[in-house]
Motif scaffolding. Structure first.
Motif, short mmCIF file in Angstrom:
data_model
loop_
_atom_site.label_atom_id
_atom_site.label_comp_id
_atom_site.label_asym_id
_atom_site.label_seq_id
_atom_site.Cartn_x
_atom_site.Cartn_y
_atom_site.Cartn_z
N ALA A 159 17.50 -71.87 -9.58
CA ALA A 159 18.07 -72.70 -10.94
C ALA A 159 16.70 -72.74 -11.97
O ALA A 159 17.28 -72.58 -12.64
CB ALA A 159 18.91 -73.79 -10.67
N ASN A 160 15.71 -72.03 -11.41
CA ASN A 160 14.52 -72.22 -11.87
C ASN A 160 14.23 -71.26 -13.13
O ASN A 160 14.52 -70.22 -12.52
CB ASN A 160 13.31 -72.55 -11.52
CG ASN A 160 13.33 -74.28 -10.73
OD1 ASN A 160 14.00 -75.18 -11.51
ND2 ASN A 160 12.58 -74.84 -9.87
N ALA A 161 14.03 -71.23 -14.71
CA ALA A 161 14.21 -70.27 -15.10
C ALA A 161 12.57 -69.27 -14.71
O ALA A 161 12.48 -68.03 -14.99
CB ALA A 161 13.54 -70.79 -16.72
N SER A 162 11.46 -70.23 -14.62
CA SER A 162 10.60 -69.01 -13.67
C SER A 162 10.69 -68.78 -12.76
O SER A 162 9.99 -67.95 -12.39
CB SER A 162 9.19 -70.23 -13.73
OG SER A 162 10.16 -71.21 -12.20
N SER A 163 11.77 -68.47 -11.70
CA SER A 163 12.26 -68.09 -10.88
C SER A 163 12.86 -66.33 -10.82
O SER A 163 13.62 -65.40 -10.75
CB SER A 163 13.37 -68.47 -9.58
OG SER A 163 13.98 -69.12 -10.18
N LEU A 164 13.70 -66.64 -12.81
CA LEU A 164 14.50 -65.51 -12.51
C LEU A 164 12.78 -64.31 -13.00
O LEU A 164 12.63 -63.85 -13.87
CB LEU A 164 15.11 -65.70 -13.67
CG LEU A 164 16.44 -67.20 -13.59
CD1 LEU A 164 17.28 -67.30 -14.78
CD2 LEU A 164 16.60 -66.71 -12.82
N ALA A 165 13.93 -63.51 -12.48
CA ALA A 165 13.81 -61.75 -12.75
C ALA A 165 15.17 -60.11 -13.54
O ALA A 165 15.60 -61.49 -12.56
CB ALA A 165 13.24 -60.70 -11.48
N TRP A 166 14.60 -59.70 -14.39
CA TRP A 166 15.48 -58.84 -15.13
C TRP A 166 15.16 -57.59 -15.43
O TRP A 166 13.56 -57.35 -16.02
CB TRP A 166 16.54 -59.52 -16.00
CG TRP A 166 15.67 -60.06 -18.04
CD1 TRP A 166 15.52 -61.30 -17.90
CD2 TRP A 166 15.15 -59.08 -18.28
NE1 TRP A 166 14.49 -61.19 -18.75
CE2 TRP A 166 14.96 -59.39 -19.20
CE3 TRP A 166 15.49 -58.22 -18.54
CZ2 TRP A 166 14.23 -59.60 -20.88
CZ3 TRP A 166 15.50 -57.37 -20.04
CH2 TRP A 166 14.67 -58.36 -20.58
N SER A 167 15.77 -56.83 -15.41
CA SER A 167 15.56 -55.53 -15.65
C SER A 167 16.92 -54.47 -16.51
O SER A 167 18.32 -55.07 -16.08
CB SER A 167 14.99 -54.43 -15.14
OG SER A 167 16.02 -54.30 -14.00
N PHE A 168 16.47 -53.41 -17.48
CA PHE A 168 17.35 -53.50 -17.95
C PHE A 168 17.40 -51.84 -18.88
O PHE A 168 16.16 -52.06 -18.95
CB PHE A 168 18.59 -54.45 -19.35
CG PHE A 168 19.48 -53.73 -20.31
CD1 PHE A 168 20.61 -53.15 -19.57
CD2 PHE A 168 18.88 -53.27 -21.40
CE1 PHE A 168 21.93 -52.78 -19.87
CE2 PHE A 168 20.26 -52.46 -21.85
CZ PHE A 168 21.68 -52.48 -21.87
N GLY A 169 18.25 -50.97 -18.52
CA GLY A 169 17.53 -49.41 -19.27
C GLY A 169 18.51 -48.40 -18.91
O GLY A 169 19.72 -48.60 -18.14
N PRO A 170 18.65 -48.09 -20.02
CA PRO A 170 19.77 -46.27 -19.23
C PRO A 170 18.67 -45.55 -18.88
O PRO A 170 17.69 -45.56 -18.22
CB PRO A 170 19.24 -45.89 -20.86
CG PRO A 170 18.33 -46.03 -21.57
CD PRO A 170 17.63 -47.03 -21.32
N SER A 171 20.05 -44.31 -17.83
CA SER A 171 19.41 -43.52 -17.36
C SER A 171 19.71 -42.31 -17.59
O SER A 171 21.48 -42.09 -17.73
CB SER A 171 19.37 -43.98 -15.63
OG SER A 171 20.87 -43.85 -15.27
N VAL A 172 19.47 -40.98 -18.33
CA VAL A 172 20.17 -40.00 -18.11
C VAL A 172 20.22 -38.70 -16.79
O VAL A 172 19.12 -38.87 -16.77
CB VAL A 172 19.35 -39.65 -19.77
CG1 VAL A 172 20.18 -38.29 -20.47
CG2 VAL A 172 19.45 -41.01 -20.88
#
Length: 482
Positions: A321-334
């Motif tokens: 639940a700690n923000a420091s443990s979060l990781a994210w990724s986002f992006g398009p693929s063509v």
């Protein structure tokens, strides 16, 4: 990104479907000009026979016939396929969680070191339908579901016609068998009269042999007619979703050949496009085939997928639940098609050829439908004329046979006159019965050809087989086969 969203919402490739507008004659060749008729005015056409037994058999067949059950299942399958296809237009999200416990041995101290790792996250992806592949696929699935519903109606139309036809056949065979029995009995009476004449020396033994042979020949028709009756009655039982023997006793209670009490309005040729479910089904299949061209053609263009990941990890569950443990990724693929040796274009050509087949099948079905109506109209009209002439002939032969027996009994006529009169009378009466059967058959064919079907509600949502205990459970071994 906004432009991508706009493209995803409104761009498609491939041909847009336009319903064909076939050129049809203004009237039937074998019917007088009349007003257009709707499917509602043709529904329940078999009730024009005024036969409550036939009405009850058709209602039972609609409720229990196994071909109808298969058609209902195809409707449910097509609707479920459409829901599957529609899901491709929406994003997909998957969740994951993992817990790992590990132990390692430290080389210096020799002590074991334990550690825990907890992970949780979400993966999401969304294919932007830039060129309408998924929308064309959904369009095709929708048309397929509509075609399956028309297939159900066409199955019901065929079922109603088959029940009516086998009912008429069974009644006809019984009527002809009864005629053969009555005629054979009358001919045996003539044979007895001839035997008395032979005993008195007033007739030849040859005449007695001929009289007995004629009675036996007429009686010999009964087994063949009874076998044909049994086949029609057995078929009726199966059409009702029951055993072949189910309606045999019921059918033997009456040998009256049904005759329509009211005519069917033929309408105009254009009516068959609206009223016949098989034609509506063929048109929906053409629409489906057209949509599949666009689906195949969309594969020639680039595709874009948006994907993202959100994950958290920690040595304790509370760390997730700690923000420091979060990781994210986002992006398009063509994905851009560059070279496939013509495979995608060949796929488009395949769908175009299938569309052309559906187009030809639709127009061929229209011609066949018009042929069905014309054949039924001319068959019904001519059989009615034939029945009138045969009725006149039967009345004439009946009187001739009566007079011949009287004159023969009085000794003023030869046995040859009696023999010829009785043979001719039986042929005339049997031909009259067959003509009435054919007239009723032509009426059934006309009802089917015009598109008259079942007017009641049909629930296709209810499965015939209800599964139970489908949730997670311990697996069991299948029962051994005998």
């Amino acid at each position: 990104m906004l432009s991508l969203g706009l493209l995803a919402g409104g761009c498609v490739v491939g041909p847009d479907y336009r319903a064909p507008e076939p050129t049809l004659p203004g009237r039937y060749l074998n019917a007088r000009s009349g007003p257009s008729v709707t499917a509602a005015s043709l529904d329940g056409w078999w009730k024009r026979f005024g036969d409550p037994v036939l009405d009850a058999l058709i209602a039972e067949a609609v409720a229990n016939n196994l071909d109808v059950e298969q058609a209902k299942a195809r409707v449910r399958q097509a609707r479920a396929t459409r829901l599957q296809t529609a899901a491709a237009l929406a994003p997909s999200v998957d969740g994951s969680a993992a817990s790992t416990h590990s132990r390692t041995s430290a080389s210096a101290s020799g002590a074991n070191v334990s550690s825990n790792l907890y992970q949780a996250g979400f993966d999401a992806s969304w294919e932007l339908d830039l060129f309408g592949a998924n929308r064309r696929s959904l369009e095709a699935a929708t048309r397929g579901a509509e075609a399956s519903e028309e297939d159900l109606r066409a199955t019901l139309l065929t079922l109603v016609g088959d029940v009516a036809q086998n009912y008429i056949d069974a009644r006809g065979y019984l009527a002809r068998a009864a005629l053969a029995r009555r005629t054979a009995a009358s001919q045996r009476e003539t044979a007895e009269l001839t035997r008395a004449k032979v005993d008195a020396g007033a007739s030849s033994p040859v005449d007695l042999a001929k009289a007995r042979a004629l009675a036996a020949s007429t009686q010999a028709n009964v087994p063949t007619l009874e076998a044909s009756f049994a086949k029609s009655a057995h078929r009726l039982g199966v059409l009702l979703g029951r055993g072949p023997e189910a309606v045999v006793a019921r059918m033997r209670r009456d040998a009256t050949i049904p005759a329509p009490r009211r005519p069917l309005p033929p309408g105009i040729p254009a009516d068959v496009l609206r009223n016949r479910p098989d034609l509506r089904q063929a048109e929906r299949k053409l629409a489906q085939a057209t949509a599949l061209i666009g689906q195949a053609e969309a594969a020639l263009y680039p595709s874009v997928t948006l994907s993202g990941t959100l994950a958290a990890s920690g040595v304790r569950i509370g760390d997730l639940a700690n923000a420091s443990s979060l990781a994210w990724s986002f992006g398009p693929s063509v994905s851009v098609p560059i070279f496939d040796a013509g495979r995608r274009r060949a796929a488009v050509a395949v769908e175009q050829a299938l569309r052309d087949q559906s187009h030809a099948a639709y127009h061929g079905a229209i011609l066949a439908a018009l042929e069905d109506v014309e054949n039924a109209l001319v068959g019904l009209a001519q059989q009615r004329l034939r029945s009138g002439h045969l009725d006149t002939a039967a009345r004439g032969y009946r009187e001739a046979a009566r007079l011949a027996r009287i004159r023969y009994a009085g000794g003023s006529s030869s046995f040859l006159d009696v023999l010829d009169a009785e043979r001719s009378l039986y042929d005339a009466e049997d031909n009259l019965l067959q003509s009435r059967i054919l007239a009723a058959t032509s009426f059934v064919a006309l009802g089917k050809a015009l598109g008259g079907g079942w007017a009641g509600e049909i629930d296709a949502t209810r499965a015939r087989v209800i599964d139970s205990d489908t949730g997670p459970r311990l697996a069991t071994r299948p029962a051994p086969r005998d």
